[in-house]
Scaffold this motif. Structure first.
Motif, PDB file in Angstrom:
ATOM      1  N   PRO A  75       0.798  -1.241   0.000  1.00  7.76           N
ATOM      2  CA  PRO A  75       0.000   0.000   0.000  1.00  7.76           C
ATOM      3  C   PRO A  75       0.826   1.285   0.000  1.00  7.76           C
ATOM      4  O   PRO A  75       0.412   2.283  -0.577  1.00  7.76           O
ATOM      5  N   SER A  76       2.008   1.255   0.607  1.00  5.88           N
ATOM      6  CA  SER A  76       2.828   2.462   0.628  1.00  5.88           C
ATOM      7  C   SER A  76       3.407   2.787  -0.752  1.00  5.88           C
ATOM      8  O   SER A  76       3.854   3.907  -0.987  1.00  5.88           O
ATOM      9  N   TYR A  77       3.396   1.833  -1.670  1.00  6.53           N
ATOM     10  CA  TYR A  77       3.909   2.055  -3.027  1.00  6.53           C
ATOM     11  C   TYR A  77       2.811   2.413  -4.020  1.00  6.53           C
ATOM     12  O   TYR A  77       3.102   2.660  -5.185  1.00  6.53           O
ATOM     13  N   CYS A  78       1.564   2.426  -3.584  1.00  9.56           N
ATOM     14  CA  CYS A  78       0.451   2.691  -4.498  1.00  9.56           C
ATOM     15  C   CYS A  78       0.577   4.076  -5.129  1.00  9.56           C
ATOM     16  O   CYS A  78       0.462   4.218  -6.349  1.00  9.56           O
ATOM     17  N   GLY A  79       0.822   5.086  -4.329  1.00  4.43           N
ATOM     18  CA  GLY A  79       0.969   6.448  -4.847  1.00  4.43           C
ATOM     19  C   GLY A  79       2.138   6.595  -5.804  1.00  4.43           C
ATOM     20  O   GLY A  79       1.968   7.119  -6.916  1.00  4.43           O
ATOM     21  N   PRO A  80       3.345   6.131  -5.419  1.00 10.14           N
ATOM     22  CA  PRO A  80       4.468   6.227  -6.361  1.00 10.14           C
ATOM     23  C   PRO A  80       4.248   5.455  -7.668  1.00 10.14           C
ATOM     24  O   PRO A  80       4.699   5.897  -8.720  1.00 10.14           O
ATOM     25  N   VAL A  81       3.530   4.332  -7.606  1.00 11.07           N
ATOM     26  CA  VAL A  81       3.246   3.575  -8.833  1.00 11.07           C
ATOM     27  C   VAL A  81       2.344   4.394  -9.746  1.00 11.07           C
ATOM     28  O   VAL A  81       2.580   4.489 -10.958  1.00 11.07           O
ATOM     29  N   ILE A  82       1.319   5.028  -9.168  1.00  9.84           N
ATOM     30  CA  ILE A  82       0.409   5.848  -9.971  1.00  9.84           C
ATOM     31  C   ILE A  82       1.154   7.025 -10.583  1.00  9.84           C
ATOM     32  O   ILE A  82       0.992   7.338 -11.766  1.00  9.84           O
ATOM     33  N   LEU A  83       2.003   7.667  -9.779  1.00 11.97           N
ATOM     34  CA  LEU A  83       2.767   8.807 -10.304  1.00 11.97           C
ATOM     35  C   LEU A  83       3.691   8.387 -11.442  1.00 11.97           C
ATOM     36  O   LEU A  83       3.800   9.076 -12.459  1.00 11.97           O
ATOM     37  N   ARG A  84       4.368   7.259 -11.271  1.00 16.87           N
ATOM     38  CA  ARG A  84       5.270   6.765 -12.324  1.00 16.87           C
ATOM     39  C   ARG A  84       4.486   6.421 -13.587  1.00 16.87           C
ATOM     40  O   ARG A  84       4.918   6.721 -14.697  1.00 16.87           O
TER      41      ARG A  84
ATOM     42  N   GLN B  29       5.757  -4.250 -12.758  1.00 19.44           N
ATOM     43  CA  GLN B  29       6.929  -5.117 -12.631  1.00 19.44           C
ATOM     44  C   GLN B  29       8.095  -4.370 -12.008  1.00 19.44           C
ATOM     45  O   GLN B  29       8.800  -4.915 -11.157  1.00 19.44           O
ATOM     46  N   GLU B  30       8.285  -3.135 -12.412  1.00 14.02           N
ATOM     47  CA  GLU B  30       9.359  -2.315 -11.856  1.00 14.02           C
ATOM     48  C   GLU B  30       9.171  -2.107 -10.350  1.00 14.02           C
ATOM     49  O   GLU B  30      10.115  -2.232  -9.571  1.00 14.02           O
ATOM     50  N   ALA B  31       7.939  -1.831  -9.945  1.00 16.02           N
ATOM     51  CA  ALA B  31       7.655  -1.624  -8.521  1.00 16.02           C
ATOM     52  C   ALA B  31       7.832  -2.917  -7.734  1.00 16.02           C
ATOM     53  O   ALA B  31       8.363  -2.908  -6.617  1.00 16.02           O
ATOM     54  N   ALA B  32       7.396  -4.041  -8.300  1.00 14.27           N
ATOM     55  CA  ALA B  32       7.538  -5.325  -7.612  1.00 14.27           C
ATOM     56  C   ALA B  32       9.014  -5.682  -7.431  1.00 14.27           C
ATOM     57  O   ALA B  32       9.413  -6.193  -6.366  1.00 14.27           O
ATOM     58  N   GLU B  33       9.843  -5.409  -8.430  1.00 11.32           N
ATOM     59  CA  GLU B  33      11.279  -5.668  -8.309  1.00 11.32           C
ATOM     60  C   GLU B  33      11.911  -4.780  -7.240  1.00 11.32           C
ATOM     61  O   GLU B  33      12.746  -5.230  -6.458  1.00 11.32           O
ATOM     62  N   LYS B  34      11.481  -3.533  -7.193  1.00 12.17           N
ATOM     63  CA  LYS B  34      12.011  -2.608  -6.187  1.00 12.17           C
ATOM     64  C   LYS B  34      11.621  -3.057  -4.778  1.00 12.17           C
ATOM     65  O   LYS B  34      12.446  -3.022  -3.863  1.00 12.17           O
ATOM     66  N   ILE B  35      10.383  -3.498  -4.619  1.00 12.84           N
ATOM     67  CA  ILE B  35       9.923  -3.993  -3.315  1.00 12.84           C
ATOM     68  C   ILE B  35      10.730  -5.216  -2.914  1.00 12.84           C
ATOM     69  O   ILE B  35      11.156  -5.355  -1.758  1.00 12.84           O
ATOM     70  N   LYS B  36      10.975  -6.110  -3.869  1.00 14.02           N
ATOM     71  CA  LYS B  36      11.738  -7.326  -3.584  1.00 14.02           C
ATOM     72  C   LYS B  36      13.167  -6.982  -3.175  1.00 14.02           C
ATOM     73  O   LYS B  36      13.708  -7.555  -2.220  1.00 14.02           O
ATOM     74  N   GLU B  37      13.793  -6.023  -3.868  1.00  8.06           N
ATOM     75  CA  GLU B  37      15.156  -5.606  -3.514  1.00  8.06           C
ATOM     76  C   GLU B  37      15.208  -5.011  -2.114  1.00  8.06           C
ATOM     77  O   GLU B  37      16.135  -5.286  -1.352  1.00  8.06           O
TER      78      GLU B  37
END
Length: 195
Positions: free
Chosen positions: A90-99, A123-131
């Motif tokens: 949920p904390s990445y929802c906003g940055p994903v929408i902006l990107r 996919q980019e966000a999921a990879e970043k979360i995994k890292e």
């Protein structure tokens, strides 16, 4: 007939449904995707009208009625995208929408390309979360290793050698006296047996 039934005082208050944050993320991201598809469709229509106007020299745009939304992604693709959305914190929802909005504004994709662009952002966000999760895991492991090594250093620091004992010979004593030091391992102090 009582007045309470007229005013509905006896009914329990309606509560807002407690939804899962993951469901809210999926719903928000999919709403953003459908909105961007509508916007891309609108831009594509405007480009077609401009092209027609330039080609024919006459504007018949006021006669044309467009359907509200003619393009829709396939159900299989929608399920795949929803599955990818569940992996977004949920904390990445906003940055994903902006990107996603940034890439749509930058590339101005055709209607069919919007879902592919959305998939690449997910996919980019999921990879970043995994890292980040792997980095946190390594940091936790490092912290636990440091705690154990700190306990060993505190144990070692408790056992000390008194430097003022006369039985222990140091390098500085040899230099001060001007004598040749005896042959020994320099990393270890020399202990003598007291007689």
């Amino acid at each position: 007939m009582s007045l309470a039934s007229w005013f509905r005082w006896n009914e329990p208050p309606n509560r807002i449904s407690q939804r899962n944050p993951t469901e809210m993320v999926v719903e928000t991201l999919m709403m953003e995707l459908s909105w961007q598809i509508k916007q891309a469709e609108k831009q594509q229509r405007e480009r077609e009208n401009e092209y027609r106007k330039i080609k024919t020299g006459v504007d018949y745009g006021w006669l044309i009625s467009y359907p509200k939304q003619s393009y829709d992604i396939s159900p299989g693709e929608r399920l795949q995208l929803e599955d990818m959305c569940t992996k977004i914190h949920p904390s990445y929802c906003g940055p994903v929408i902006l990107r996603f909005r940034q890439l749509v504004a930058e590339y101005e994709p055709e209607v069919q390309e919007v879902s592919r662009l959305f998939r690449s952002v997910l996919q980019e966000a999921a990879e970043k979360i995994k890292e980040e999760e792997e980095a946190k895991k390594l940091a936790r492991q490092w912290n636990t290793k440091n705690k154990t090594s700190l306990s060993l250093t505190t144990f070692k620091s408790r056992s000390r050698i008194s430097p003022f004992m006369s039985d222990i010979k140091t390098i500085s004593e040899d230099v001060e006296r001007g004598t040749q030091p005896t042959r020994r391992v320099w990393s270890m102090p020399e202990f003598r047996n007291a007689k």
